[in-house]
Design a protein around this motif. Structure first.
Motif, short mmCIF file in Angstrom:
data_model
loop_
_atom_site.label_atom_id
_atom_site.label_comp_id
_atom_site.label_asym_id
_atom_site.label_seq_id
_atom_site.Cartn_x
_atom_site.Cartn_y
_atom_site.Cartn_z
N VAL A 84 0.85 -1.21 0.00
CA VAL A 84 0.00 0.00 0.00
C VAL A 84 0.88 1.25 0.00
CG1 VAL A 84 -1.79 1.29 1.20
CG2 VAL A 84 -1.87 -1.21 1.20
N ILE A 85 1.62 1.47 1.08
CA ILE A 85 2.40 2.70 1.21
C ILE A 85 3.48 2.79 0.12
CG2 ILE A 85 4.01 3.95 2.68
CD1 ILE A 85 2.48 2.95 5.09
N TYR A 86 4.20 1.70 -0.10
CA TYR A 86 5.30 1.74 -1.07
C TYR A 86 4.83 2.12 -2.48
CZ TYR A 86 9.25 0.16 -3.89
OH TYR A 86 10.28 0.08 -4.80
N PRO A 87 3.83 1.43 -3.04
CA PRO A 87 3.41 1.83 -4.40
C PRO A 87 2.67 3.17 -4.45
CG PRO A 87 2.03 0.05 -3.59
CD PRO A 87 3.14 0.22 -2.59
N VAL A 88 1.81 3.43 -3.47
CA VAL A 88 0.99 4.64 -3.52
C VAL A 88 1.81 5.88 -3.17
CG1 VAL A 88 -0.98 5.81 -2.46
CG2 VAL A 88 -1.14 3.38 -3.01
N TRP A 89 2.74 5.75 -2.25
CA TRP A 89 3.48 6.90 -1.74
C TRP A 89 4.83 7.06 -2.43
CZ3 TRP A 89 6.77 7.07 3.19
CH2 TRP A 89 6.96 8.38 3.62
N VAL A 90 5.59 5.97 -2.52
CA VAL A 90 6.95 6.05 -3.04
C VAL A 90 6.98 5.95 -4.56
CG1 VAL A 90 9.25 5.03 -3.01
CG2 VAL A 90 7.93 5.17 -0.89
N LEU A 91 6.43 4.86 -5.11
CA LEU A 91 6.48 4.69 -6.56
C LEU A 91 5.74 5.80 -7.30
CD1 LEU A 91 6.06 0.84 -7.11
CD2 LEU A 91 8.13 2.23 -7.25
N ASN A 92 4.66 6.27 -6.75
CA ASN A 92 3.94 7.38 -7.37
C ASN A 92 4.84 8.61 -7.48
OD1 ASN A 92 1.40 8.90 -8.16
ND2 ASN A 92 1.99 10.02 -6.32
N SER A 93 5.66 8.83 -6.45
CA SER A 93 6.57 9.99 -6.48
C SER A 93 7.71 9.78 -7.46
CB SER A 93 7.12 10.24 -5.08
OG SER A 93 7.99 11.34 -5.07
N THR A 94 8.34 8.61 -7.43
CA THR A 94 9.51 8.39 -8.29
C THR A 94 9.13 8.30 -9.77
OG1 THR A 94 9.36 5.97 -8.06
CG2 THR A 94 10.73 7.16 -6.47
N MET A 95 7.92 7.84 -10.07
CA MET A 95 7.54 7.63 -11.46
C MET A 95 6.78 8.82 -12.06
SD MET A 95 6.42 3.62 -11.40
CE MET A 95 6.15 3.61 -13.17
N LEU A 140 16.56 3.57 -14.98
CA LEU A 140 17.12 2.41 -14.28
C LEU A 140 16.63 2.36 -12.83
CD1 LEU A 140 18.98 -0.02 -14.12
CD2 LEU A 140 20.89 1.55 -13.64
N PHE A 141 16.64 3.50 -12.17
CA PHE A 141 16.20 3.56 -10.78
C PHE A 141 14.76 3.10 -10.64
CE2 PHE A 141 14.84 6.08 -6.97
CZ PHE A 141 15.65 5.43 -6.05
N ASN A 142 13.89 3.59 -11.49
CA ASN A 142 12.48 3.20 -11.41
C ASN A 142 12.26 1.74 -11.80
OD1 ASN A 142 10.44 5.47 -10.72
ND2 ASN A 142 11.98 6.48 -11.99
N PHE A 143 13.06 1.25 -12.73
CA PHE A 143 12.95 -0.17 -13.09
C PHE A 143 13.29 -1.05 -11.90
CE2 PHE A 143 15.25 -4.00 -14.43
CZ PHE A 143 14.22 -4.67 -15.09
N LEU A 144 14.35 -0.70 -11.18
CA LEU A 144 14.74 -1.49 -10.01
C LEU A 144 13.69 -1.41 -8.91
CD1 LEU A 144 18.54 -0.57 -9.86
CD2 LEU A 144 17.52 -2.68 -10.69
N LEU A 145 13.08 -0.25 -8.73
CA LEU A 145 12.03 -0.12 -7.71
C LEU A 145 10.79 -0.92 -8.09
CD1 LEU A 145 12.27 3.67 -6.75
CD2 LEU A 145 13.22 1.70 -5.55
N LEU A 146 10.50 -1.01 -9.39
CA LEU A 146 9.36 -1.82 -9.84
C LEU A 146 9.65 -3.31 -9.65
CD1 LEU A 146 8.28 0.06 -13.09
CD2 LEU A 146 6.94 -0.19 -10.98
N VAL A 147 10.88 -3.73 -9.90
CA VAL A 147 11.27 -5.12 -9.64
C VAL A 147 11.08 -5.43 -8.16
CG1 VAL A 147 13.19 -6.73 -9.59
CG2 VAL A 147 12.84 -5.28 -11.59
N LEU A 148 11.45 -4.49 -7.32
CA LEU A 148 11.28 -4.66 -5.88
C LEU A 148 9.81 -4.84 -5.52
CD1 LEU A 148 13.00 -4.72 -3.32
CD2 LEU A 148 12.66 -2.26 -3.12
N VAL A 173 7.50 -6.13 -7.43
CA VAL A 173 7.11 -7.48 -7.85
C VAL A 173 7.53 -8.50 -6.79
CG1 VAL A 173 7.50 -9.29 -9.56
CG2 VAL A 173 7.18 -6.92 -10.30
N LEU A 174 8.73 -8.34 -6.23
CA LEU A 174 9.18 -9.23 -5.17
C LEU A 174 8.29 -9.11 -3.94
CD1 LEU A 174 13.05 -8.74 -5.43
CD2 LEU A 174 11.68 -10.65 -6.29
N HIS A 175 7.85 -7.90 -3.62
CA HIS A 175 6.94 -7.72 -2.49
C HIS A 175 5.67 -8.56 -2.67
CE1 HIS A 175 8.70 -3.44 -1.65
NE2 HIS A 175 9.49 -4.42 -1.24
N ILE A 176 5.14 -8.55 -3.88
CA ILE A 176 3.91 -9.30 -4.15
C ILE A 176 4.16 -10.80 -3.99
CG2 ILE A 176 2.22 -9.87 -5.95
CD1 ILE A 176 2.67 -7.02 -7.06
#
Length: 389
Positions: free
Chosen positions: A278-289, A304-312, A314-317
């Motif tokens: 919840v917090i990571y995608p809504v708060w962090v990824l929304n900001s970085t992307m 590259l930075f956003n790609f690595l955060l998206l991979v992260l 996927v691992l969370h899921i």
């Protein structure tokens, strides 16, 4: 060497358009920007953290374990036998019936005696519950301290409340002493984990965890070098939020506090879901992307930075799916189910010297290492040490 350095530090990759390293090299008096050389401070600090850990486990964690009646175990050692030792080290640690029959004839032993020797030999290399308790208590203490420090620091930072401030004025954002300490301590801790992995409990996924720690160090270093430290501090805090609960549950399991262990598993699952899904995608990824796209615009290291955060993400899921799957099985069956990914600590659990045979082996549900149902442990081990970047 100069050509490689120029290629590696290419401004077109690392920095936004119309920004050069020279622009960041000479800031105004009293202003400090992140520099790659700052990260070398993490190496001596990592050695210091490793030394503190040794002292902590010996003089703090070990007495706590003894007070909970968790004694340093001295397991039964297998009797010396050159033939069996050679088979154990070079062929198999768990021989099948064909190997057992052959060794039984060669040594003129009963097959059960040969089997018992291999079981004792496997247990001989496995750490005791006391050792695992001390390791988890160190991790619990560090994770709790670094999360408290990071949360208190970020509470006073404006970008925690308005993530757009992570990008206004980028990359000309001052490196404050508090942010520098937060970054270097986190980086040093994961360097120390890489060092200590060679002396810690040996796990089946040693190589995977080594690569994971290396990736964590790389992500922290990457975000520091191109001054994405504001959003990087948010990522670290989000991931630290559930780590200490994970280790607290393991401590409860080793101490045989089953109800507390089950309660902490619930808390861990809820915290993991809220922070990672919840917090990571809504708060962090929304900001970085999206916010950074609108304010700064994309450039190669941004992608590259956003790609690595998206991979992260996927691992969370995947990790939460494993947690939820084991939790559901535990509730439906009332017993532990092995982690389908890899029970990380399965290589450290002691096997009984007396094997169960025949129908009686299936008359009771399997138990965890402490003799309890241990609902929290299988799920928690499935994500142990994967809770960082």
């Amino acid at each position: 060497m100069a050509a490689f350095s120029a290629w590696f530090w290419n401004e077109r990759f690392w920095l936004p358009h119309n920004v050069t390293w020279a622009d960041l090299a000479d800031p105004a008096p009293g202003v400090e920007y992140p520099k790659a050389g700052h990260l070398f401070t993490a190496f001596p600090l990592a050695l210091g953290i490793f030394a503190v850990r040794i002292l902590f486990e010996r003089f703090v964690a070990s007495p706590c374990a003894r007070s909970l009646h968790i004694q340093p175990g001295v397991g039964r050692r297998a009797q010396p036998n050159a033939v069996l030792e050679k088979v154990f080290t070079s062929i198999t640690k768990n021989p099948d019936s064909r190997h057992l029959d052959g060794l039984s004839k060669q040594l003129d032993w009963e097959a059960r005696k040969v089997q018992r020797w291999f079981r004792q030999r496997r247990n001989q290399d496995k750490p005791s519950t006391h050792t695992k308790f001390c390791e988890s208590m160190w991790r619990f203490t560090f994770y709790l301290c670094i999360f408290t420090f990071g949360f208190r620091f970020l509470w006073q930072c404006p970008w925690m409340w308005d993530t757009k401030l992570c990008w206004y004025g980028y990359p000309y954002q001052v490196m404050t002493p508090g942010l520098y300490r937060y970054y270097v301590i986190e980086l040093a801790f994961y360097w120390s984990l890489m060092f200590s992995q060679f002396t810690d409990i040996k796990r089946k996924d040693f190589l995977i965890m080594f690569i994971h720690h290396l990736a964590t160090v790389s992500l922290i270093s990457f975000s520091y070098v191109n001054n994405m430290t504001r959003v990087g501090s948010l990522v670290m805090c989000v991931h630290d939020a559930s780590d200490f609960v994970l280790e607290a549950g393991k401590l409860a399991n080793y101490a045989k506090f089953q109800r507390l262990c089950d309660f902490l598993f619930i808390v861990f699952g809820v915290a993991f879901f809220i922070t990672r899904l919840v917090i990571y995608p809504v708060w962090v990824l929304n900001s970085t992307m999206f916010e950074s796209w609108a304010i700064v615009g994309p450039y190669p290291s941004w992608w590259l930075f956003n790609f690595l955060l998206l991979v992260l993400q996927v691992l969370h899921i995947i990790w939460f799916y494993l947690i939820a799957r084991i939790a559901v099985k535990a509730m439906l069956r009332g017993k532990v189910c092995k982690d389908v990914r890899s029970d990380i600590e399965s290589s450290s659990e002691e096997e009984p010297d007396t094997p169960t045979e025949g129908p009686r082996a299936f008359s009771h549900p399997p138990k965890a290492e402490n003799g309890t149902r241990g609902h929290c442990v299988a799920a928690k081990d499935g994500v142990q040490n994967h809770n960082s970047w």
